[in-house]
Design an enzyme around this catalytic site. Sequence first.
Site, mmCIF file in Angstrom:
data_model
loop_
_atom_site.group_PDB
_atom_site.id
_atom_site.type_symbol
_atom_site.label_atom_id
_atom_site.label_comp_id
_atom_site.label_asym_id
_atom_site.label_seq_id
_atom_site.Cartn_x
_atom_site.Cartn_y
_atom_site.Cartn_z
ATOM 1 N N GLU A 156 26.711 6.244 2.040
ATOM 2 C CA GLU A 156 27.199 6.744 0.644
ATOM 3 C C GLU A 156 28.984 6.514 -0.009
ATOM 4 O OE1 GLU A 156 26.318 10.345 -0.843
ATOM 5 O OE2 GLU A 156 23.787 10.059 -0.012
ATOM 6 N N GLU A 180 17.718 10.028 3.815
ATOM 7 C CA GLU A 180 18.261 11.443 3.858
ATOM 8 C C GLU A 180 17.325 11.518 2.040
ATOM 9 O OE1 GLU A 180 22.200 12.611 2.156
ATOM 10 O OE2 GLU A 180 22.890 11.718 3.915
#
Length: 446
Positions: free
Chosen positions: A162, A351
């Site tokens: 990310e 995730e």
Amino acid sequence: MSFPKDFLWGAASAAYQIEGAVDEDGRGKTVWDVFSHTPGKTFEGHTGDIACDSYHRFEDDLAALLTLGVKHYRFGISWARIYPDGRTLNEHGFAYYDKVVDLLLQNGITPWVTLFHWDTPQALEETGGWQNRETATLLAQFAGVVAEHFRGRVSHYFTLNEPQCFIGLGYEAGWHAPGKALTGEPLLACWHNAMLAHGMMVQAVRKADPSAQIGLASCGLGCIPENENEADIEAARSAMFSFGMHPEFSLFSQNAFLDPALLGHYPEHPFFDSPIITAEDLALIHQPIDFIGLNFYNAYIVRAGESGPEHVSFHRGYPRTAIRWPITPAMMYYCTKFVYERYALPVYITENGLSCNDKRYLDGKVHDLDRIDFLQRYLREYRRAGESGVDIRGYFHWSLTDNFEWSNGYEERFGLFYVDYETLERHPKDSAFWYRSVVESNGENL
Ligand code: GBH
């Protein structure tokens, strides 16, 4: 209705969020050590000094994985354990990860290593951090050394976790370490260096271990249609790949990462009009990779308006998790599909999960019905993506255990296992047993 036959089920964590032991075996300080020790930056001043103490209790994490019956574990290797100042190799730093990897393999669990999950060595921050291109080179050096060290034992890597967050939240919004609020050219430099790091890491890992499978883990604005009609679906797709749609941090954009990494160009937006971006750099960023990892939590609702896609506000009383993120299961269908149609690579959910107000009840157990309900909804939509032709390969639940939730400290509990932060014991939540049944039946019970 089923998941692909060889679909992978797993759980995920990240080094700084679980390890603790911040001064052991030569580990260097990271930006998160400094940030979390700065008054006012994290919830009640929480730090990762002890976290879940996984550095000394990996056997407990392993027991948790075995309870779930998962065959895959995504975890981080901390850069500052191997390169305490970002530049000088510390061989002792490998001992803990050697143990983790060997125990996983002995127990039939495949390690999936995240090479960077936000914990930049503080010494590098002091020489400009992500504003400095050298940071990218040094991270790639670390990636190569790790892949070399674990060749034959680890064959799955993620480059960056990310960048939308460690640059967007760390250097633009300022809510995360190192807590800067940059705009324009300096912010773009950070972004571009992170992208370069990705490309250089792919090269370094491939060189060290040509048989490794390499991916990335991306997040950013997910968009789902208000109604399931063609116009709203196209509006959602176009909003999802527009840059600068998030009200607080423009870098919260999927394609700011995925376009350069997978298509070789930045999104069309004035932010990216800069002489620092050269054709050679774009070629370096655009490396062949094996899969896309998506970290999916919540999405925006979009409809086709008079003058283009519009955000629809969540209605009063809209369902939310404990951290107040809206519950938007349809993203597992639409957003994986949008990503697959644009980039045409196998998809993993790297995730997905939620925080709940978990506690041990009078009977000593953790009854987290909200987590089971959320997962059931999200996983059904993910299965639907697979049925509609998206090449879905796996699912890693975030997270294996409760842990240090960055600026929210220990106040948010994302685990399938409850951590008692006084005793550091892990207790399976009801959802852990439920997830085990999902894993065992390959989702047939959803
Ligand atoms: C991930 O970040 C991290 O990889 C992981 O370390 C972390 O623990 C986990 O998620 C849980 O947070 O502006 O209301 O639309 C995801 C972080 C979540 C940040 C969604 C932006 C958008 C909320 N992102 N969030 S909103």
